[in-house]
Motif scaffolding. Structure first.
Motif, PDB file in Angstrom:
ATOM      1  N   HIS A  74      19.249  13.166  -6.844  1.00  0.00           N
ATOM      2  CA  HIS A  74      20.115  14.194  -6.252  1.00  0.00           C
ATOM      3  C   HIS A  74      20.904  13.629  -5.078  1.00  0.00           C
ATOM      4  O   HIS A  74      22.109  13.865  -4.954  1.00  0.00           O
ATOM      5  CB  HIS A  74      19.263  15.382  -5.786  1.00  0.00           C
ATOM      6  N   ALA A  75      20.227  12.860  -4.221  1.00  0.00           N
ATOM      7  CA  ALA A  75      20.895  12.298  -3.047  1.00  0.00           C
ATOM      8  C   ALA A  75      22.015  11.344  -3.462  1.00  0.00           C
ATOM      9  O   ALA A  75      23.101  11.345  -2.863  1.00  0.00           O
ATOM     10  CB  ALA A  75      19.883  11.581  -2.166  1.00  0.00           C
ATOM     11  N   VAL A  76      21.784  10.529  -4.479  1.00  0.00           N
ATOM     12  CA  VAL A  76      22.809   9.592  -4.937  1.00  0.00           C
ATOM     13  C   VAL A  76      23.958  10.336  -5.615  1.00  0.00           C
ATOM     14  O   VAL A  76      25.125   9.953  -5.488  1.00  0.00           O
ATOM     15  CB  VAL A  76      22.202   8.521  -5.870  1.00  0.00           C
ATOM     16  N   ASP A  77      23.643  11.421  -6.304  1.00  0.00           N
ATOM     17  CA  ASP A  77      24.705  12.238  -6.908  1.00  0.00           C
ATOM     18  C   ASP A  77      25.607  12.826  -5.823  1.00  0.00           C
ATOM     19  O   ASP A  77      26.839  12.808  -5.945  1.00  0.00           O
ATOM     20  CB  ASP A  77      24.090  13.357  -7.757  1.00  0.00           C
ATOM     21  N   VAL A  78      25.005  13.345  -4.753  1.00  0.00           N
ATOM     22  CA  VAL A  78      25.800  13.846  -3.623  1.00  0.00           C
ATOM     23  C   VAL A  78      26.645  12.719  -3.042  1.00  0.00           C
ATOM     24  O   VAL A  78      27.838  12.892  -2.753  1.00  0.00           O
ATOM     25  CB  VAL A  78      24.882  14.450  -2.539  1.00  0.00           C
ATOM     26  N   ALA A  79      26.036  11.546  -2.875  1.00  0.00           N
ATOM     27  CA  ALA A  79      26.759  10.398  -2.330  1.00  0.00           C
ATOM     28  C   ALA A  79      27.963  10.036  -3.197  1.00  0.00           C
ATOM     29  O   ALA A  79      29.056   9.756  -2.684  1.00  0.00           O
ATOM     30  CB  ALA A  79      25.811   9.203  -2.217  1.00  0.00           C
ATOM     31  N   CYS A  80      27.777  10.047  -4.502  1.00  0.00           N
ATOM     32  CA  CYS A  80      28.872   9.726  -5.428  1.00  0.00           C
ATOM     33  C   CYS A  80      30.008  10.739  -5.308  1.00  0.00           C
ATOM     34  O   CYS A  80      31.192  10.360  -5.331  1.00  0.00           O
ATOM     35  CB  CYS A  80      28.358   9.691  -6.864  1.00  0.00           C
ATOM     36  N   ARG A  81      29.656  12.002  -5.175  1.00  0.00           N
ATOM     37  CA  ARG A  81      30.703  13.024  -5.044  1.00  0.00           C
ATOM     38  C   ARG A  81      31.445  12.889  -3.725  1.00  0.00           C
ATOM     39  O   ARG A  81      32.653  13.101  -3.660  1.00  0.00           O
ATOM     40  CB  ARG A  81      30.084  14.418  -5.194  1.00  0.00           C
ATOM     41  N   CYS A  82      30.733  12.504  -2.667  1.00  0.00           N
ATOM     42  CA  CYS A  82      31.396  12.269  -1.374  1.00  0.00           C
ATOM     43  C   CYS A  82      32.367  11.096  -1.481  1.00  0.00           C
ATOM     44  O   CYS A  82      33.505  11.168  -0.987  1.00  0.00           O
ATOM     45  CB  CYS A  82      30.356  11.992  -0.300  1.00  0.00           C
ATOM     46  N   GLY A  83      31.925  10.008  -2.096  1.00  0.00           N
ATOM     47  CA  GLY A  83      32.798   8.855  -2.256  1.00  0.00           C
ATOM     48  C   GLY A  83      34.014   9.170  -3.102  1.00  0.00           C
ATOM     49  O   GLY A  83      35.140   8.752  -2.780  1.00  0.00           O
ATOM     50  N   ALA A  84      33.817   9.924  -4.175  1.00  0.00           N
ATOM     51  CA  ALA A  84      34.927  10.288  -5.054  1.00  0.00           C
ATOM     52  C   ALA A  84      35.952  11.151  -4.318  1.00  0.00           C
ATOM     53  O   ALA A  84      37.167  10.976  -4.484  1.00  0.00           O
ATOM     54  CB  ALA A  84      34.392  11.023  -6.279  1.00  0.00           C
ATOM     55  N   HIS A  85      35.477  12.073  -3.505  1.00  0.00           N
ATOM     56  CA  HIS A  85      36.387  12.918  -2.728  1.00  0.00           C
ATOM     57  C   HIS A  85      37.210  12.070  -1.769  1.00  0.00           C
ATOM     58  O   HIS A  85      38.426  12.243  -1.647  1.00  0.00           O
ATOM     59  CB  HIS A  85      35.598  13.963  -1.948  1.00  0.00           C
ATOM     60  N   ALA A  86      36.557  11.136  -1.070  1.00  0.00           N
ATOM     61  CA  ALA A  86      37.223  10.375  -0.015  1.00  0.00           C
ATOM     62  C   ALA A  86      38.371   9.523  -0.534  1.00  0.00           C
ATOM     63  O   ALA A  86      39.388   9.359   0.151  1.00  0.00           O
ATOM     64  CB  ALA A  86      36.205   9.503   0.714  1.00  0.00           C
ATOM     65  N   VAL A  87      38.239   8.958  -1.734  1.00  0.00           N
ATOM     66  CA  VAL A  87      39.278   8.045  -2.220  1.00  0.00           C
ATOM     67  C   VAL A  87      40.524   8.777  -2.714  1.00  0.00           C
ATOM     68  O   VAL A  87      41.537   8.138  -3.007  1.00  0.00           O
ATOM     69  CB  VAL A  87      38.746   7.112  -3.330  1.00  0.00           C
ATOM     70  N   THR A  88      40.460  10.095  -2.772  1.00  0.00           N
ATOM     71  CA  THR A  88      41.638  10.853  -3.221  1.00  0.00           C
ATOM     72  C   THR A  88      42.583  11.182  -2.074  1.00  0.00           C
ATOM     73  O   THR A  88      43.623  11.817  -2.300  1.00  0.00           O
ATOM     74  CB  THR A  88      41.222  12.169  -3.913  1.00  0.00           C
ATOM     75  N   ARG A  89      42.242  10.748  -0.853  1.00  0.00           N
ATOM     76  CA  ARG A  89      43.060  11.071   0.323  1.00  0.00           C
ATOM     77  C   ARG A  89      43.242   9.817   1.175  1.00  0.00           C
ATOM     78  O   ARG A  89      42.367   8.938   1.194  1.00  0.00           O
ATOM     79  CB  ARG A  89      42.385  12.159   1.164  1.00  0.00           C
ATOM     80  N   PRO A  90      44.339   9.716   1.904  1.00  0.00           N
ATOM     81  CA  PRO A  90      44.545   8.541   2.760  1.00  0.00           C
ATOM     82  C   PRO A  90      43.718   8.613   4.029  1.00  0.00           C
ATOM     83  O   PRO A  90      43.345   9.686   4.498  1.00  0.00           O
ATOM     84  CB  PRO A  90      46.047   8.605   3.077  1.00  0.00           C
ATOM     85  N   GLY A  91      43.445   7.414   4.596  1.00  0.00           N
ATOM     86  CA  GLY A  91      42.719   7.364   5.857  1.00  0.00           C
ATOM     87  C   GLY A  91      41.229   7.535   5.665  1.00  0.00           C
ATOM     88  O   GLY A  91      40.711   7.480   4.553  1.00  0.00           O
ATOM     89  N   ALA A  92      40.522   7.740   6.777  1.00  0.00           N
ATOM     90  CA  ALA A  92      39.063   7.796   6.732  1.00  0.00           C
ATOM     91  C   ALA A  92      38.525   9.156   7.138  1.00  0.00           C
ATOM     92  O   ALA A  92      38.082   9.940   6.301  1.00  0.00           O
ATOM     93  CB  ALA A  92      38.472   6.696   7.614  1.00  0.00           C
ATOM     94  N   TYR A  93      38.573   9.513   8.435  1.00  0.00           N
ATOM     95  CA  TYR A  93      37.873  10.698   8.898  1.00  0.00           C
ATOM     96  C   TYR A  93      38.279  11.954   8.124  1.00  0.00           C
ATOM     97  O   TYR A  93      37.428  12.715   7.657  1.00  0.00           O
ATOM     98  CB  TYR A  93      38.120  10.930  10.390  1.00  0.00           C
TER      99      TYR A  93
END
Length: 326
Positions: free
Chosen positions: A291-310
């Motif tokens: 479950h924790a890795v699935d959440v991590a994967c979804r966080c990573g997938a969300h982040a790469v769809t937008r520019p920048g970091a924070y």
């Protein structure tokens, strides 16, 4: 809930306006707050976990910018020190057509390299926490000594030590990461994240399975091997499985790995897993880890769809929306 403490560099990512081979018109650079451990601190804060950043910023315009951004995203900055002895680090970021990036760092010299143990806030490890570190604070002897000492202090306090290899070879004087200090840090960790190419670099001619088994024997409890948009390999002493991230169109991969480890640590923090040595053998709970890795994967997938970091790091609400969409 276990608090998160991230130590290391906060820097300004100067993101190029160009993608791939596009050379039409003038190239401009937009400043975004970044730095791998700072990104992780923000990722956890945006997911509702108490989060603290320890590090040093220059007493300059970019240091002001980073301090303001960290606070705005809910990160405790009481452990941030300012200095006039060096400036805040910059990274000029170029992207290819798929959003993959390359970095040109203006570091050293940089303020984050000047942090020492005497700069630690009193009682920082008074109660167990999750300490997150990466190899960018190993590139010079003095900052490496600080980093390894912090890992030892955290372990003695019963805290969980997380390490993201996050190798940036051009930050090292030789142009290539020194395997010795990186391995000293990894073997102090309870949790290690590696990209596939980082694993291949660090193991050298050593077979991958043997290298991973040695890390687990040395005391690492959880190893995660990422491969861009590919499946994540998860290893513990008694389990091995894969988790596949959601498929998205990448715009900027700058914060993808930091969003991943932030999502993972935030999920673990909510399980209150910091009290090691008290029968809480969290690494044996395969269902919770999946479950924790699935959440991590979804966080990573969300982040790469937008520019920048924070700003690219998901909130709990945005994470729920992504889960619904997939």
């Amino acid at each position: 809930m276990t608090p998160i403490i991230a130590f290391g560099e906060a820097l300004v990512d100067m993101l190029s306006s160009r993608l791939g081979d596009d050379t039409q018109g003038p190239e401009t650079f937009t400043p975004y707050a970044g730095g791998a451990p700072a990104n992780v601190a923000v990722a956890c804060a945006r997911l509702g976990v108490p989060s603290r950043f320890l590090g040093m910023l220059g007493d300059d315009h970019f240091g002001d910018f980073l301090a303001t951004e960290l606070k705005a995203h809910g990160v405790d900055t009481a452990g941030v020190v300012r200095t006039r002895e060096a400036r805040t680090a910059l990274a000029f970021v170029s992207r290819d057509a798929a959003g993959e990036r390359t970095f040109d760092f203006y570091r050293p010299p940089a303020a984050d390299l000047l942090y020492r143990l005497e700069h630690l806030p009193p009682g920082v490890f008074e109660s167990p926490a999750i300490l997150h570190l990466c190899s960018n604070s190993l590139t010079e002897e003095a900052i490496a000594e600080t980093t390894l000492s912090l890992a030892d202090m955290a372990a003695k306090s019963g805290s969980l030590v997380s390490v993201d290899a996050n190798l940036r070879h051009n930050l090292w004087a030789s142009g290539q990461a020194e395997i010795g200090p990186v391995m000293q840090l990894i073997d102090r960790a309870n949790l290690v994240k590696l990209a596939r190419d980082e694993l291949d670099f660090l193991r050298g001619d050593h077979p991958a399975e043997d290298w991973l088994a040695e890390r687990l024997s040395a005391g690492v409890r959880l190893i995660l091997i990422t491969d861009g948009p590919g499946s994540v390999d998860v290893r513990t002493v008694d389990s091995a499985f894969q988790v596949t991230p959601p498929r998205v169109t990448a715009v900027d991969t700058t914060a993808g790995g930091d969003a991943f480890i932030g999502g993972l640590l935030a999920t673990l923090a909510k399980q209150d897993l910091s009290h090691q040595g008290s029968g809480n053998d969290w690494w044996h709970d395969a269902a919770m880890l999946r479950h924790a890795v699935d959440v991590a994967c979804r966080c990573g997938a969300h982040a790469v769809t937008r520019p920048g970091a924070y700003e690219a790091l998901p909130t709990t609400h945005e994470l729920m929306e992504l889960s619904t969409a997939n």
